[in-house]
Enzyme design. Sequence first.
Site, short mmCIF file in Angstrom:
data_model
loop_
_atom_site.label_atom_id
_atom_site.label_comp_id
_atom_site.label_asym_id
_atom_site.label_seq_id
_atom_site.Cartn_x
_atom_site.Cartn_y
_atom_site.Cartn_z
N CYS A 66 -19.11 -45.17 6.99
CA CYS A 66 -19.88 -45.41 7.92
C CYS A 66 -21.21 -46.57 7.90
O CYS A 66 -21.72 -47.01 7.50
CB CYS A 66 -21.99 -43.84 8.22
SG CYS A 66 -20.56 -43.04 7.43
N CYS A 69 -24.46 -47.19 7.67
CA CYS A 69 -25.40 -46.96 6.89
C CYS A 69 -26.26 -47.91 5.57
O CYS A 69 -24.81 -47.95 5.21
CB CYS A 69 -24.91 -45.22 6.64
SG CYS A 69 -26.22 -44.37 4.70
N CYS A 137 -34.63 -28.06 5.82
CA CYS A 137 -33.24 -28.48 6.07
C CYS A 137 -32.93 -29.67 4.96
O CYS A 137 -33.30 -29.79 4.30
CB CYS A 137 -34.01 -29.17 7.14
SG CYS A 137 -32.58 -30.45 7.84
N ARG A 269 -35.58 -34.44 18.66
CA ARG A 269 -36.34 -35.08 17.88
C ARG A 269 -36.46 -36.99 18.29
O ARG A 269 -35.16 -37.49 18.03
CB ARG A 269 -35.33 -34.98 16.86
CG ARG A 269 -36.73 -35.91 15.87
CD ARG A 269 -36.81 -35.37 14.11
NE ARG A 269 -36.56 -34.28 14.10
CZ ARG A 269 -35.56 -33.28 13.37
NH1 ARG A 269 -35.03 -33.76 13.03
NH2 ARG A 269 -36.01 -31.96 13.63
#
Length: 357
Positions: A66, A69, A137, A269
């Site tokens: 990614c 990242c 989570c 969020r």
Amino acid sequence: MSIADYIQNPTIRHDWTMAEVQALFNLPFNDLMFYAQSVHRQFFNPNEVQTSTLLSIKTGACPEDCAYCPQSGHYNTGLSKEQLMALEEVLSNAQKAKDTGATRFCMGAAWRSPRGKDFPVVLEMIKGVKALGLETCVTLGMLNDEQAQQLKAAGLDYYNHNLDTSQEYYEKIITTRTYQDRMETLESVRGAGINVCSGGIIGMGEQANDRYGLLMELANMPEHPQSVPINMLVAVAGTPLENVEKLDEIDFVRMIATARIMMPKSYVRLSAGRENMSDETQALCFMAGANSIFYGEKLLTTANPDENHDRILLSRLGIQPEQAASSAPSHATDSASGSAPVSDSFNGVKFTNAAAS
Ligand code: SAM
Ligand code: DTB
Ligand code: SF4
């Protein structure tokens, strides 16, 4: 149906078109904000935000590539590979998060997917965090059905798995997995009855169409994700996106407002990127319908505003952290209901406001 009609009576739609998303996103800013506020107040208290604290339970050396990242093993960002954190350390971090007022504890692992002896330890972490009275989570990469069911049985409330961008731009950002892989994991999560947390990042050099495409993919899933994180890229040195052109923050606010209108019952969020954002931009995001933040001085590996700064900001805006009890929407509720009042008192002095009745 006109936008004005939809705003009066927002229904849960899964058939958004690109033309509609584009039209919404590009409304005159004041109209967009007004519509987003109107929708928001029909489902939520506009003066409350949900607070989640993040912890990286396994940092660095991720096999995925990614481009955004800092934890990808493909880039040198100065992070060293760490083992899975010990259960006790995770629980003491969770207790601290609870003591500072967070209601949800999110644990992230730099994995392509959970494997071997680490997965049972993560299940214990979920049970332990849940026993502290926090919502749970995790974000662990790809899952199969069986893993999703095990997470559910351990007491998992939310699974975070972002689509990140449009189908078209995805392959410019990640080559080691496909959009379809992402969709399949989300299917397993939904199938297990876990709340879905899925959103994306803007500011990665994508075109406007990619932003509309991301919102369309999210809203047109079989259910709207219960939680939709919108991240502003944190450009980290050593990643391929380190020098990407800085995002226009007004576009970030537009993204929040459009998400709010399209997914009226979801928590939207205001996620990564707050450390580089003015208090005023954040205030606009709350006005646009953001009603959740990451709370605590660190995201996974990068900085987030510290708790004290956030407490002051929320207090300046008259926003309260949401209490735990009302923060977990029941899974698979797709019908519209309720209407939130505007504040109807001022220093204890009641006043009448037509919108509050
Ligand atoms: N490995 C798992 C995965 O990819 O699903 C979980 C952890 S991963 C770090 C979770 C999410 O963080 C990513 O999907 C991405 O949206 C977000 N993220 C990662 N690095 C970021 C950055 N530099 N700026 C903004 N968001 C970022
Ligand atoms: C999400 O959408 N954003 C969070 C969380 N889900 C896991 C992660 C943001 C990470 C930012 C870069 C870092 O701190 O490593
Ligand atoms: Fe790995 Fe997740 Fe980072 Fe991609 S975003 S490199 S999968 S930790």
